[in-house]
Design a protein around this motif. Structure first.
Motif, PDB file in Angstrom:
ATOM      1  N   UNK A 147       0.893  -1.083  -0.029  1.00 42.28           N
ATOM      2  CA  UNK A 147       0.025   0.162   0.115  1.00 42.28           C
ATOM      3  C   UNK A 147       0.740   1.066   0.006  1.00 42.28           C
ATOM      4  N   UNK A 148       1.762   1.223   0.752  1.00 42.93           N
ATOM      5  CA  UNK A 148       2.834   2.421   0.911  1.00 42.93           C
ATOM      6  C   UNK A 148       3.636   2.490  -0.483  1.00 42.93           C
ATOM      7  N   UNK A 149       3.918   1.538  -1.251  1.00 38.15           N
ATOM      8  CA  UNK A 149       4.573   1.675  -2.338  1.00 38.15           C
ATOM      9  C   UNK A 149       3.860   2.173  -3.689  1.00 38.15           C
ATOM     10  N   UNK A 150       2.487   1.813  -3.675  1.00 33.54           N
ATOM     11  CA  UNK A 150       1.831   1.862  -4.970  1.00 33.54           C
ATOM     12  C   UNK A 150       1.555   3.298  -5.453  1.00 33.54           C
ATOM     13  N   UNK A 151       1.361   4.111  -4.841  1.00 34.11           N
ATOM     14  CA  UNK A 151       1.079   5.408  -5.166  1.00 34.11           C
ATOM     15  C   UNK A 151       2.696   6.085  -5.646  1.00 34.11           C
ATOM     16  N   UNK A 152       3.525   6.073  -4.740  1.00 37.34           N
ATOM     17  CA  UNK A 152       4.960   6.642  -5.215  1.00 37.34           C
ATOM     18  C   UNK A 152       5.614   6.223  -6.420  1.00 37.34           C
ATOM     19  N   UNK A 153       5.484   4.770  -6.541  1.00 35.33           N
ATOM     20  CA  UNK A 153       6.082   4.223  -7.581  1.00 35.33           C
ATOM     21  C   UNK A 153       5.375   4.566  -9.040  1.00 35.33           C
ATOM     22  N   UNK A 154       3.872   4.689  -8.938  1.00 31.32           N
ATOM     23  CA  UNK A 154       3.279   4.996  -9.861  1.00 31.32           C
ATOM     24  C   UNK A 154       3.626   6.423 -10.491  1.00 31.32           C
ATOM     25  N   UNK A 155       3.873   7.240  -9.352  1.00 28.93           N
ATOM     26  CA  UNK A 155       4.314   8.639  -9.829  1.00 28.93           C
ATOM     27  C   UNK A 155       5.618   8.501 -10.399  1.00 28.93           C
ATOM     28  N   UNK A 156       6.621   8.047 -10.055  1.00 32.34           N
ATOM     29  CA  UNK A 156       7.995   7.713 -10.593  1.00 32.34           C
ATOM     30  C   UNK A 156       7.836   7.221 -12.044  1.00 32.34           C
ATOM     31  N   UNK A 157       6.948   5.981 -12.287  1.00 34.78           N
ATOM     32  CA  UNK A 157       6.579   5.610 -13.590  1.00 34.78           C
ATOM     33  C   UNK A 157       6.075   6.891 -14.571  1.00 34.78           C
ATOM     34  N   UNK A 158       4.994   7.567 -14.078  1.00 39.06           N
ATOM     35  CA  UNK A 158       4.583   8.529 -15.124  1.00 39.06           C
ATOM     36  C   UNK A 158       5.646   9.629 -15.010  1.00 39.06           C
ATOM     37  N   UNK A 159       6.482   9.648 -14.210  1.00 44.49           N
ATOM     38  CA  UNK A 159       7.582  10.809 -14.773  1.00 44.49           C
ATOM     39  C   UNK A 159       8.452  10.500 -15.639  1.00 44.49           C
ATOM     40  N   UNK A 160       8.974   8.959 -15.544  1.00 51.84           N
ATOM     41  CA  UNK A 160       9.627   8.626 -16.681  1.00 51.84           C
ATOM     42  C   UNK A 160       9.312   8.603 -17.821  1.00 51.84           C
ATOM     43  N   UNK A 161       7.891   8.103 -17.980  1.00 57.16           N
ATOM     44  CA  UNK A 161       7.254   8.092 -19.213  1.00 57.16           C
ATOM     45  C   UNK A 161       7.136   9.392 -19.929  1.00 57.16           C
ATOM     46  N   UNK A 162       6.917  10.465 -18.855  1.00 55.35           N
ATOM     47  CA  UNK A 162       6.865  11.860 -19.605  1.00 55.35           C
ATOM     48  C   UNK A 162       7.928  12.414 -20.068  1.00 55.35           C
ATOM     49  N   UNK A 163       9.059  12.018 -19.332  1.00 53.87           N
ATOM     50  CA  UNK A 163      10.358  12.529 -19.639  1.00 53.87           C
ATOM     51  C   UNK A 163      10.765  11.935 -21.161  1.00 53.87           C
ATOM     52  N   UNK A 164      10.446  10.729 -21.448  1.00 51.88           N
ATOM     53  CA  UNK A 164      11.067  10.220 -22.500  1.00 51.88           C
ATOM     54  C   UNK A 164      12.497   9.488 -22.340  1.00 51.88           C
ATOM     55  N   UNK A 165      13.601   9.552 -22.978  1.00 46.04           N
ATOM     56  CA  UNK A 165      14.682   8.902 -23.096  1.00 46.04           C
ATOM     57  C   UNK A 165      15.825   9.952 -22.822  1.00 46.04           C
ATOM     58  N   UNK A 166      15.536  11.176 -22.247  1.00 48.49           N
ATOM     59  CA  UNK A 166      16.572  11.921 -21.779  1.00 48.49           C
ATOM     60  C   UNK A 166      17.515  11.394 -20.719  1.00 48.49           C
ATOM     61  N   UNK A 167      18.757  11.677 -20.785  1.00 46.85           N
ATOM     62  CA  UNK A 167      19.676  11.116 -19.897  1.00 46.85           C
ATOM     63  C   UNK A 167      20.324  11.992 -18.855  1.00 46.85           C
ATOM     64  N   UNK A 168      19.724  13.061 -18.917  1.00 48.76           N
ATOM     65  CA  UNK A 168      20.579  14.310 -18.170  1.00 48.76           C
ATOM     66  C   UNK A 168      20.664  14.246 -16.577  1.00 48.76           C
ATOM     67  N   UNK A 169      21.469  14.603 -15.859  1.00 50.28           N
ATOM     68  CA  UNK A 169      21.451  14.403 -14.531  1.00 50.28           C
ATOM     69  C   UNK A 169      20.822  15.555 -13.701  1.00 50.28           C
ATOM     70  N   UNK A 170      20.929  15.301 -12.446  1.00 51.33           N
ATOM     71  CA  UNK A 170      20.447  16.360 -11.320  1.00 51.33           C
ATOM     72  C   UNK A 170      21.383  16.971 -10.499  1.00 51.33           C
ATOM     73  N   UNK A 171      21.589  18.281 -10.127  1.00 50.68           N
ATOM     74  CA  UNK A 171      22.513  18.726  -9.330  1.00 50.68           C
ATOM     75  C   UNK A 171      22.072  18.154  -7.879  1.00 50.68           C
ATOM     76  N   UNK A 172      20.873  18.294  -7.602  1.00 53.23           N
ATOM     77  CA  UNK A 172      20.549  17.712  -6.271  1.00 53.23           C
ATOM     78  C   UNK A 172      19.371  16.932  -6.531  1.00 53.23           C
ATOM     79  N   UNK A 173      19.333  15.716  -5.789  1.00 54.45           N
ATOM     80  CA  UNK A 173      18.319  14.738  -5.732  1.00 54.45           C
ATOM     81  C   UNK A 173      17.402  15.013  -4.664  1.00 54.45           C
ATOM     82  N   UNK A 174      16.342  15.533  -4.648  1.00 61.10           N
ATOM     83  CA  UNK A 174      15.385  15.678  -3.525  1.00 61.10           C
ATOM     84  C   UNK A 174      14.012  15.141  -3.881  1.00 61.10           C
ATOM     85  N   UNK A 175      13.456  14.573  -2.881  1.00 61.71           N
ATOM     86  CA  UNK A 175      12.033  14.150  -3.053  1.00 61.71           C
ATOM     87  C   UNK A 175      11.037  15.302  -3.107  1.00 61.71           C
TER      88      UNK A 175
END
Length: 319
Positions: free
Chosen positions: A149-177
């Motif tokens: 139950x705790x994992x369903x929604x956050x992993x769904x959001x991350x999948x949506x984020x990756x699908x929306x980004x496409x295949x871009x490989x850029x990095x982040x200067x800071x990684x924050x929730x």
């Protein structure tokens, strides 16, 4: 979804603000508290899992699940802070995975401590049927359900984020929730607020209801008469711990709100996020192992037995 340029500018501004205000000093208490907790939690987990009696009790299984979720949260939190401190370029997919697992661990802890209160209420309200209601096998299934139950929604959001980004490989200067969910929030603002706020509010109301019912059921038993009775001290200690666990969640909701406001200073957003990540989220996890070790006599007794057994083995081997 925000463009790559917007993401790069935002994360770079975040890094500049951290350096301008010398917020790297927040990493010192973070490392100290994390190391202390990571030393204490495995000891308590060993006491629970090495004792057949304790690992068959629902309340101790819930304590063990809380401690494991806290350890996972602290390890990920420390890893992210180290990456941010050394300005490592974290790939989007890695940051998204860290975000999903971190949110899962935090939500699992909140759900588990809510179940701990419900478990206490069930044990007091139906003492004769309690062991039939919550045998160890059913408790294990409930804990698996809590993680799912705790994992369903956050992993769904991350999948949506990756699908929306496409295949871009850029990095982040800071990684924050906050940054990850804040950027997703552009298209899912209502859903994210509903998930965090309503879920936290539901757990808080359920805990409050159980405590009220517990008082009504036990007020005639005389356990509340003394000012420093065990019941009052336990309620106070557990109440403080619950408050410390829930407060960072509500502060994070405030962070998401501030993240979307253009009229709020960027420095304010960085300060609130840093204090929440480096102080508020660590306090309950630093206190929890010591509070559980003192509150549950069975755990402290098991710990003393293990220490005496280890001391006896050491003396025998030395002789």
């Amino acid at each position: 979804m925000a463009s790559s340029v917007l993401v790069a500018n935002l994360t770079q501004e975040w890094v500049d603000c951290l350096r301008r205000w010398h917020m790297e000093y927040f990493f010192i208490p973070t490392i100290v508290v994390t190391m202390a907790t990571l030393l204490a939690n495995p000891v308590l987990l060993s006491c629970i899992f090495l004792s057949r009696a304790l690992r068959r009790e629902t309340r101790y299984l819930l304590v063990a699940n809380t401690l494991m979720a806290d350890m996972l949260f602290l390890i990920l939190n420390l890893a992210v802070m180290i990456c941010n401190a050394v300005s490592a370029q974290v790939p989007w997919v890695v940051c998204g995975l860290f975000t999903a697992v971190t949110v899962t661990a935090y939500c699992c802890t909140v759900l588990t401590i809510t179940l701990m209160v419900v478990d206490t209420y069930a044990a007091v309200r139906w003492p004769l049927r309690y062991h039939d209601l919550l045998p160890p096998a059913r408790t294990h299934r409930i804990l698996v359900g809590v993680w799912v139950l705790a994992a369903v929604y956050p992993f769904t959001l991350v999948i949506m984020m990756e699908v929306g980004r496409g295949n871009s490989e850029e990095g982040l200067a800071v990684c924050l929730v906050l940054v990850s969910l804040g950027l997703i929030q552009v298209q899912n603002i209502i859903a994210i607020h509903v998930y965090f706020f309503v879920a936290a509010l539901f757990c808080a109301l359920l805990i409050f209801y159980c405590y009220i019912r517990l008082y009504m059921v036990t007020k005639t038993h005389g356990i509340w008469q003394s000012r420093f009775s065990r019941a009052r001290v336990t309620l106070l200690a557990h109440g403080v711990l619950l408050l410390l666990y829930f407060t960072p969640g509500f502060v994070f909701i405030l962070e998401l709100f501030l993240f979307q406001r253009k009229d709020i200073s960027h420095d304010v957003r960085v300060w609130v996020s840093t204090v929440n990540m480096c102080v508020l989220m660590l306090l309950p996890r630093a206190l929890a192992p010591y509070l559980y070790g003192l509150r549950y006599r069975e755990i402290s007794d098991t710990l003393m037995q293990l220490l005496h057994r280890h001391r006896g083995l050491s003396q025998n081997s030395a002789s």
